[in-house]
Design an enzyme around this catalytic site. Sequence first.
Site, PDB file in Angstrom:
ATOM      1  N   ASN A  57       0.846  -1.200   0.000  1.00  0.00           N
ATOM      2  CA  ASN A  57       0.000   0.000   0.000  1.00  0.00           C
ATOM      3  C   ASN A  57       0.873   1.239   0.000  1.00  0.00           C
ATOM      4  O   ASN A  57       0.861   2.030   0.939  1.00  0.00           O
ATOM      5  CB  ASN A  57      -0.904   0.002   1.234  1.00  0.00           C
ATOM      6  CG  ASN A  57      -2.186  -0.762   0.990  1.00  0.00           C
ATOM      7  OD1 ASN A  57      -2.648  -0.885  -0.141  1.00  0.00           O
ATOM      8  ND2 ASN A  57      -2.762  -1.291   2.063  1.00  0.00           N
ATOM      9  N   SER A 111      -5.842  -5.695  -3.446  1.00  0.00           N
ATOM     10  CA  SER A 111      -6.894  -5.682  -2.422  1.00  0.00           C
ATOM     11  C   SER A 111      -7.505  -7.059  -2.261  1.00  0.00           C
ATOM     12  O   SER A 111      -7.593  -7.828  -3.205  1.00  0.00           O
ATOM     13  CB  SER A 111      -8.001  -4.693  -2.775  1.00  0.00           C
ATOM     14  OG  SER A 111      -9.011  -4.767  -1.776  1.00  0.00           O
ATOM     15  N   LYS A 162      -5.761   2.309  -5.920  1.00  0.00           N
ATOM     16  CA  LYS A 162      -5.887   1.491  -4.702  1.00  0.00           C
ATOM     17  C   LYS A 162      -6.188   2.376  -3.498  1.00  0.00           C
ATOM     18  O   LYS A 162      -6.988   2.021  -2.625  1.00  0.00           O
ATOM     19  CB  LYS A 162      -4.612   0.669  -4.472  1.00  0.00           C
ATOM     20  CG  LYS A 162      -4.582  -0.082  -3.133  1.00  0.00           C
ATOM     21  CD  LYS A 162      -5.624  -1.159  -3.073  1.00  0.00           C
ATOM     22  CE  LYS A 162      -5.902  -1.834  -1.760  1.00  0.00           C
ATOM     23  NZ  LYS A 162      -4.955  -1.989  -0.725  1.00  0.00           N
ATOM     24  N   HIS A 205      -9.770   3.290  -3.690  1.00  0.00           N
ATOM     25  CA  HIS A 205     -10.509   2.078  -3.314  1.00  0.00           C
ATOM     26  C   HIS A 205     -10.599   1.995  -1.788  1.00  0.00           C
ATOM     27  O   HIS A 205     -11.672   1.746  -1.219  1.00  0.00           O
ATOM     28  CB  HIS A 205      -9.802   0.842  -3.889  1.00  0.00           C
ATOM     29  CG  HIS A 205     -10.170  -0.462  -3.244  1.00  0.00           C
ATOM     30  ND1 HIS A 205      -9.753  -0.812  -1.974  1.00  0.00           N
ATOM     31  CD2 HIS A 205     -10.929  -1.489  -3.672  1.00  0.00           C
ATOM     32  CE1 HIS A 205     -10.247  -1.996  -1.669  1.00  0.00           C
ATOM     33  NE2 HIS A 205     -10.959  -2.431  -2.680  1.00  0.00           N
ATOM     34  N   ASN A 206      -9.482   2.225  -1.119  1.00  0.00           N
ATOM     35  CA  ASN A 206      -9.486   2.145   0.343  1.00  0.00           C
ATOM     36  C   ASN A 206     -10.323   3.260   0.969  1.00  0.00           C
ATOM     37  O   ASN A 206     -10.993   3.045   1.983  1.00  0.00           O
ATOM     38  CB  ASN A 206      -8.057   2.196   0.883  1.00  0.00           C
ATOM     39  CG  ASN A 206      -7.327   0.871   0.722  1.00  0.00           C
ATOM     40  OD1 ASN A 206      -7.696   0.069  -0.125  1.00  0.00           O
ATOM     41  ND2 ASN A 206      -6.304   0.646   1.508  1.00  0.00           N
ATOM     42  N   GLU A 259     -13.713   2.153   0.733  1.00  0.00           N
ATOM     43  CA  GLU A 259     -13.892   1.090   1.747  1.00  0.00           C
ATOM     44  C   GLU A 259     -14.164   1.719   3.127  1.00  0.00           C
ATOM     45  O   GLU A 259     -15.057   1.262   3.855  1.00  0.00           O
ATOM     46  CB  GLU A 259     -12.607   0.255   1.765  1.00  0.00           C
ATOM     47  CG  GLU A 259     -12.563  -0.877   2.755  1.00  0.00           C
ATOM     48  CD  GLU A 259     -11.175  -1.548   2.720  1.00  0.00           C
ATOM     49  OE1 GLU A 259     -10.696  -1.916   1.636  1.00  0.00           O
ATOM     50  OE2 GLU A 259     -10.576  -1.689   3.804  1.00  0.00           O
ATOM     51  N   ARG A 299     -15.855  37.757   1.743  1.00  0.00           N
ATOM     52  CA  ARG A 299     -14.456  37.759   1.297  1.00  0.00           C
ATOM     53  C   ARG A 299     -14.101  39.110   0.672  1.00  0.00           C
ATOM     54  O   ARG A 299     -13.000  39.625   0.839  1.00  0.00           O
ATOM     55  CB  ARG A 299     -14.223  36.622   0.293  1.00  0.00           C
ATOM     56  CG  ARG A 299     -14.344  35.233   0.917  1.00  0.00           C
ATOM     57  CD  ARG A 299     -14.110  34.141  -0.114  1.00  0.00           C
ATOM     58  NE  ARG A 299     -12.728  34.112  -0.549  1.00  0.00           N
ATOM     59  CZ  ARG A 299     -12.320  34.242  -1.809  1.00  0.00           C
ATOM     60  NH1 ARG A 299     -13.208  34.434  -2.770  1.00  0.00           N
ATOM     61  NH2 ARG A 299     -11.056  34.200  -2.108  1.00  0.00           N
TER      62      ARG A 299
END
Length: 473
Positions: free
Chosen positions: A102, A128, A182, A185-186, A189, A446
Amino acid sequence: MAQSFGLIGLAVMGENLALNIERNGFPIAVYNRSRDKTDTFMATRAQGKQVQPTYSLEEFVAALEPPRKILIMVKAGGPVDAVIEQLKPLLAPGDILIDGGNSLYEDTERRTQDLEALGLTYIGMGVSGGEEGALNGPSLMPGGTRSAYEKIEPIVTKIAAQVDNGPCVTYIGPGGSGHYVKMVHNGIEYGDMQLIAEAYDLLKTVGGLNQAQLQATFAAWNQTDELNSFLIEITAEIFKVSDPDTQEPLVELIQDAAGQKGTGRWTVMSALELGVSIPTIIAAVNARIMSSIKAERTAAAQELSGPGLIAPVDQATFIDQVRDALYCSKICSYAQGMALLAKASAEFGYGLNLAEMARIWKGGCIIRAGFLSKIERAFTDNPQLPNLLLAPEFKQTILDRQAAWRSVVATAAQTGIAVPAFSASLDYFDSYRRDRLPQNLTQAQRDFFGAHTYERIDKPGTFHTEWAALANG
Ligand code: NDP
């Protein structure tokens, strides 16, 4: 005899991937920094298999047929650099190094540039599926030079999980793209896990479901086309387990402080840098952080009271409403993750095929779910889809169920149950769908304090107002 593949790092992931690769017909040489792991592996799970143990990197490299294909499965960060530095003088141009850990995508970019300058090729490959996936078929996300990928394609397509329309692997894109995908993806998850945790909390605390009812509910949800997924399946399994000593549901005896290793945080940091809104995933990371200050929360619980009222609900209706809220929230979470991938792809030149990303997540990985087929279809039908919420199927689902979703979030607020990911998803939906947001006031402020200027809705140009002077006549 020279081996066709090599693997460094025999912890859980490395051992299982080595056995998977060997089982699929590729004799393998293995190496681990500590000799005892190699010896134990050879004496147990690798016994009788076409696995060649090696005890130095020189011996390991010599055992491989050129061009060498070497998968590194060591702890992410410094250890990957350490292994690469030791390997460098031993390798020859054309050899392919694959980092399956990872790793942070920026580290992968740096390593790719460094190694390719030496004539070596480097593939950053997200893996994974945990140890079970590694052994029986993970989802693989390899990024790097395409020609290098083509050399490992016959191996990775065999060891990956197989779904209805192919293996759960594809060439992701150049440089650090595999590790980027990845990482997202995590992040997704994290979102899925938090949404399921919130559904559980509501069903238990507001709905009054006991362990058996929770088990039955998640098991039933796992049979639906929409929520069928690995994470819902294991949630139902978890509710089957009681502590052997106390007979209490084991999950209720677990300390409510979640750990994290960093990929969720990296996803959030990248989204903030790229200017992509991912509130559900941020809420999921925050929820783990908040859970981890357990002692402070326990003390605060004595000081700060909530409504203390559990709204009377019709249980069956409430279960259905929570299911709808979970599904709508999940759609929003994936919409955010896919939007982040789209932006990163444009920004970093990854050339990601979003339909393919959904396809390779359909099997092997932790977020595998029937629902990913719908996402695959949405991006196949329209690769330029600006947001998943606009795909016809998802749009209709949310429009049909938003009343239930709103009711669940309102009930949570009224009963004092935190549902950060459900709420963040609903806020995402409402912010995305509303034509006019209150940031006109933000722009006025602003301009008031910092002369940052603003645009108007009734005429073109850039404007600045002396607000204080006008306000005070
Ligand atoms: P760990 O992350 O626990 O790493 C342990 C391995 O790294 C051991 O083989 C260890 O060797 C080796 N190592 C550590 N430091 C060094 C060093 N300086 N030089 C050489 N080797 C070193 O192993 P996992 O199997 O859990 O994970 C491997 C990678 O896969 C990680 O990047 C992880 O994030 C990723 N991953 C893990 C998943 C999981 O479910 N566990 C799922 C998906 C990805 P030694 O025995 O000598 O200490």
